[in-house]
Motif scaffolding. Structure first.
Motif, PDB file in Angstrom:
ATOM      1  N   UNK A  18       0.814  -1.228   0.000  1.00 53.12           N
ATOM      2  CA  UNK A  18       0.000   0.000   0.000  1.00 53.12           C
ATOM      3  C   UNK A  18       0.842   1.270   0.000  1.00 53.12           C
ATOM      4  N   UNK A  19       1.979   1.247   0.676  1.00 53.71           N
ATOM      5  CA  UNK A  19       2.856   2.421   0.714  1.00 53.71           C
ATOM      6  C   UNK A  19       3.327   2.780  -0.692  1.00 53.71           C
ATOM      7  N   UNK A  20       3.787   1.806  -1.452  1.00 55.00           N
ATOM      8  CA  UNK A  20       4.294   2.068  -2.793  1.00 55.00           C
ATOM      9  C   UNK A  20       3.169   2.477  -3.739  1.00 55.00           C
ATOM     10  N   UNK A  21       1.997   1.854  -3.588  1.00 56.64           N
ATOM     11  CA  UNK A  21       0.858   2.240  -4.429  1.00 56.64           C
ATOM     12  C   UNK A  21       0.460   3.678  -4.129  1.00 56.64           C
ATOM     13  N   UNK A  22       0.332   3.997  -2.840  1.00 55.57           N
ATOM     14  CA  UNK A  22      -0.038   5.364  -2.433  1.00 55.57           C
ATOM     15  C   UNK A  22       0.986   6.378  -2.920  1.00 55.57           C
ATOM     16  N   UNK A  23       2.277   6.097  -2.717  1.00 55.55           N
ATOM     17  CA  UNK A  23       3.320   7.030  -3.123  1.00 55.55           C
ATOM     18  C   UNK A  23       3.276   7.269  -4.626  1.00 55.55           C
ATOM     19  N   UNK A  49       9.810   2.620   3.434  1.00 54.90           N
ATOM     20  CA  UNK A  49       8.484   2.333   3.980  1.00 54.90           C
ATOM     21  C   UNK A  49       7.914   3.598   4.595  1.00 54.90           C
ATOM     22  N   UNK A  50       6.666   3.530   5.016  1.00 51.08           N
ATOM     23  CA  UNK A  50       5.971   4.726   5.490  1.00 51.08           C
ATOM     24  C   UNK A  50       6.589   5.255   6.771  1.00 51.08           C
ATOM     25  N   UNK A  51       7.120   4.383   7.616  1.00 47.23           N
ATOM     26  CA  UNK A  51       7.757   4.838   8.847  1.00 47.23           C
ATOM     27  C   UNK A  51       9.008   5.654   8.555  1.00 47.23           C
ATOM     28  N   UNK A  52       9.794   5.204   7.570  1.00 47.01           N
ATOM     29  CA  UNK A  52      10.998   5.947   7.193  1.00 47.01           C
ATOM     30  C   UNK A  52      10.638   7.315   6.639  1.00 47.01           C
ATOM     31  N   UNK A  72       2.314  21.272  -2.663  1.00 44.56           N
ATOM     32  CA  UNK A  72       1.338  20.891  -1.637  1.00 44.56           C
ATOM     33  C   UNK A  72       1.238  19.376  -1.534  1.00 44.56           C
ATOM     34  N   UNK A  73       1.478  18.673  -2.646  1.00 41.12           N
ATOM     35  CA  UNK A  73       1.444  17.207  -2.610  1.00 41.12           C
ATOM     36  C   UNK A  73       2.531  16.662  -1.693  1.00 41.12           C
ATOM     37  N   UNK A  74       3.718  17.271  -1.732  1.00 41.89           N
ATOM     38  CA  UNK A  74       4.810  16.809  -0.876  1.00 41.89           C
ATOM     39  C   UNK A  74       4.502  17.083   0.592  1.00 41.89           C
ATOM     40  N   UNK A  75       3.905  18.239   0.876  1.00 44.93           N
ATOM     41  CA  UNK A  75       3.543  18.532   2.269  1.00 44.93           C
ATOM     42  C   UNK A  75       2.486  17.547   2.753  1.00 44.93           C
ATOM     43  N   UNK A  76       1.495  17.277   1.909  1.00 44.13           N
ATOM     44  CA  UNK A  76       0.465  16.314   2.300  1.00 44.13           C
ATOM     45  C   UNK A  76       1.024  14.900   2.405  1.00 44.13           C
ATOM     46  N   UNK A  77       2.029  14.592   1.602  1.00 38.52           N
ATOM     47  CA  UNK A  77       2.669  13.285   1.670  1.00 38.52           C
ATOM     48  C   UNK A  77       3.221  13.046   3.076  1.00 38.52           C
ATOM     49  N   UNK A  78       3.908  14.051   3.607  1.00 41.87           N
ATOM     50  CA  UNK A  78       4.472  13.925   4.945  1.00 41.87           C
ATOM     51  C   UNK A  78       3.381  13.863   6.009  1.00 41.87           C
ATOM     52  N   UNK A  79       2.366  14.702   5.878  1.00 39.64           N
ATOM     53  CA  UNK A  79       1.269  14.679   6.857  1.00 39.64           C
ATOM     54  C   UNK A  79       0.604  13.305   6.880  1.00 39.64           C
ATOM     55  N   UNK A  80       0.383  12.746   5.705  1.00 40.08           N
ATOM     56  CA  UNK A  80      -0.281  11.447   5.626  1.00 40.08           C
ATOM     57  C   UNK A  80       0.606  10.350   6.222  1.00 40.08           C
ATOM     58  N   UNK A  81       1.884  10.334   5.858  1.00 43.33           N
ATOM     59  CA  UNK A  81       2.793   9.317   6.381  1.00 43.33           C
ATOM     60  C   UNK A  81       2.838   9.372   7.898  1.00 43.33           C
ATOM     61  N   UNK A  82       2.885  10.580   8.452  1.00 39.06           N
ATOM     62  CA  UNK A  82       2.965  10.721   9.907  1.00 39.06           C
ATOM     63  C   UNK A  82       1.663  10.321  10.580  1.00 39.06           C
ATOM     64  N   UNK A  83       0.537  10.558   9.902  1.00 39.94           N
ATOM     65  CA  UNK A  83      -0.744  10.116  10.462  1.00 39.94           C
ATOM     66  C   UNK A  83      -0.853   8.595  10.452  1.00 39.94           C
ATOM     67  N   UNK A  84      -0.367   7.955   9.390  1.00 37.58           N
ATOM     68  CA  UNK A  84      -0.394   6.488   9.328  1.00 37.58           C
ATOM     69  C   UNK A  84       0.428   5.896  10.466  1.00 37.58           C
ATOM     70  N   UNK A  89      -0.430   2.792  13.595  1.00 39.11           N
ATOM     71  CA  UNK A  89       0.667   1.866  13.841  1.00 39.11           C
ATOM     72  C   UNK A  89       1.521   1.561  12.635  1.00 39.11           C
ATOM     73  N   UNK A  90       1.567   2.493  11.677  1.00 38.12           N
ATOM     74  CA  UNK A  90       2.381   2.300  10.486  1.00 38.12           C
ATOM     75  C   UNK A  90       1.748   1.434   9.422  1.00 38.12           C
ATOM     76  N   UNK A  91       0.433   1.131   9.570  1.00 33.46           N
ATOM     77  CA  UNK A  91      -0.277   0.286   8.608  1.00 33.46           C
ATOM     78  C   UNK A  91      -1.393   1.107   7.968  1.00 33.46           C
ATOM     79  N   UNK A  92      -1.426   1.160   6.647  1.00 33.27           N
ATOM     80  CA  UNK A  92      -2.465   1.906   5.956  1.00 33.27           C
ATOM     81  C   UNK A  92      -3.828   1.238   6.177  1.00 33.27           C
ATOM     82  N   UNK A  93      -4.907   2.021   6.340  1.00 36.08           N
ATOM     83  CA  UNK A  93      -6.245   1.423   6.360  1.00 36.08           C
ATOM     84  C   UNK A  93      -6.484   0.628   5.080  1.00 36.08           C
ATOM     85  N   UNK A  94      -7.319  -0.401   5.155  1.00 37.44           N
ATOM     86  CA  UNK A  94      -7.509  -1.283   3.994  1.00 37.44           C
ATOM     87  C   UNK A  94      -8.837  -1.061   3.282  1.00 37.44           C
TER      88      UNK A  94
END
Length: 329
Positions: A18-23, A49-52, A72-84, A89-94
């Motif tokens: 999911x991390x690679x698909x999302x990215x 990975x999303x934690x990194x 703005x996509x890069x800023x949201x990328x970081x916000x999303x990764x940190x929220x996950x 717990x570092x796992x994307x919702x399914x």
């Protein structure tokens, strides 16, 4: 495409990350596959990975993003990764619904990740799918007004089995055969079901409402360089265009901006102005250069023009016409 897991690999038991698909989906927004491929490889090599990614300094991610645009996509990328990491717990919702709750994930990205990585039969509709669906049903309503109807019709095609493969096949069909100009209908695997082809109007669809002309904005940019080659940079506000990115001091961007040098100096205007187009407007910047000393300059060894956003790289390039003769004295 390095982010994809094809049907054969899926059959062998490999699951899409999911991390690679999302990215990949975030990178592909407003950008071509050809441009994204190397950025994706560099990102995943540096942050596998999303934690990194969540632990990465903002400035490092912004610098790596430079050249992809739409920061703005890069800023949201970081916000999303940190929220996950912080909330899941570092796992994307399914599910698409769970993914939609994350920062910066809209309906399309949520559906794409849910379908491709989680096997949810979510309806995935990008520009390529819109075009395929508009032609299959000969939808004459212009975009963007036609979007709800196209999503509804795409939903009629979305299968419960292998929805991710279906979504990617639809995208590829639009990208390679059902192209905006000169669609290759003779090679299309669904041509016999295509109403637009039967009516001889495939190349005319989807129709689009006329675009409003982009307004013109003006501005001033100031490049200050000290005797050691250090450069004066500033960090732009987090909100707004180029938010959080490094750049040169300057004025507001408006129809009639006032000059706004960061300090008094012998500012010399570069012979060429910088022209750059953003999503909603065209920008022309007059560039001024000064050789001065002062505190707060970024040392030359730490200044990397390639890490600047594109418009600021153009400012730096324009400044060379004034700086290079000065250095040769």
């Amino acid at each position: 495409m390095p982010w994809r897991v094809g049907p054969a690999r899926r059959s062998a038991g490999e699951r899409p990350d999911p991390y690679r698909v999302w990215l990949s989906e975030v990178m592909l927004q407003q950008t071509t596959v050809a441009a994204v491929r190397e950025y994706f490889r560099r990102f995943t090599a540096r942050w596998p990975d999303v934690a990194a990614l969540a632990a990465a300094p903002d400035a490092d991610v912004m610098a790596e993003w430079a050249g992809l645009g739409y920061y703005a996509r890069a800023r949201n990328l970081l916000k999303c990764a940190r929220a996950v990491v912080a909330d899941h717990g570092g796992v994307f919702p399914d599910t698409a619904e769970g993914l939609r709750a994350l920062p910066g994930i809209g309906p399309y990205t949520a559906a794409a990740v849910a379908a491709i990585a989680c096997d949810e039969p979510a309806v995935v509709v990008d520009g390529n799918v819109e075009r395929v669906v508009a032609r299959l049903w000969a939808v004459r309503t212009p975009l963007p007004a036609a979007k709800p109807e196209l999503v509804r019709l795409a939903g009629r095609l979305t299968p419960a089995l292998r929805p991710g493969d279906h979504a990617q096949a639809m995208m590829d069909l639009g990208a390679t055969i059902c192209t905006p100009r000169n669609p290759v209908c003779a090679l299309c695997p669904v041509s016999e079901f295509c109403d637009a082809r039967a009516e001889g109007i495939a190349a005319d669809l989807p129709r689009k409402a006329p675009k409003a002309e982009k307004p013109q904005r003006l501005g001033f940019a100031y490049v200050a360089v000290d005797a050691q080659g250090g450069v004066l940079l500033e960090r732009r506000p987090e909100k707004g265009l180029l938010g959080g990115m490094a750049g040169f001091p300057g004025s507001v961007w408006d129809t009639a901006p006032a000059p706004a040098p960061p300090f008094a100096a012998d500012w010399r205007e570069a012979p060429s102005a910088v022209r750059h187009t953003f999503t909603h407007f065209h920008l022309t910047l007059r560039v001024f250069v000064a050789n001065v000393g002062g505190a707060g300059f970024t040392p030359r060894a730490d200044f990397h023009p390639a890490a600047l956003p594109t418009v600021m790289r153009k400012v730096w390039d324009a400044a060379q016409a004034v700086l290079v003769p000065q250095r040769s004295v």
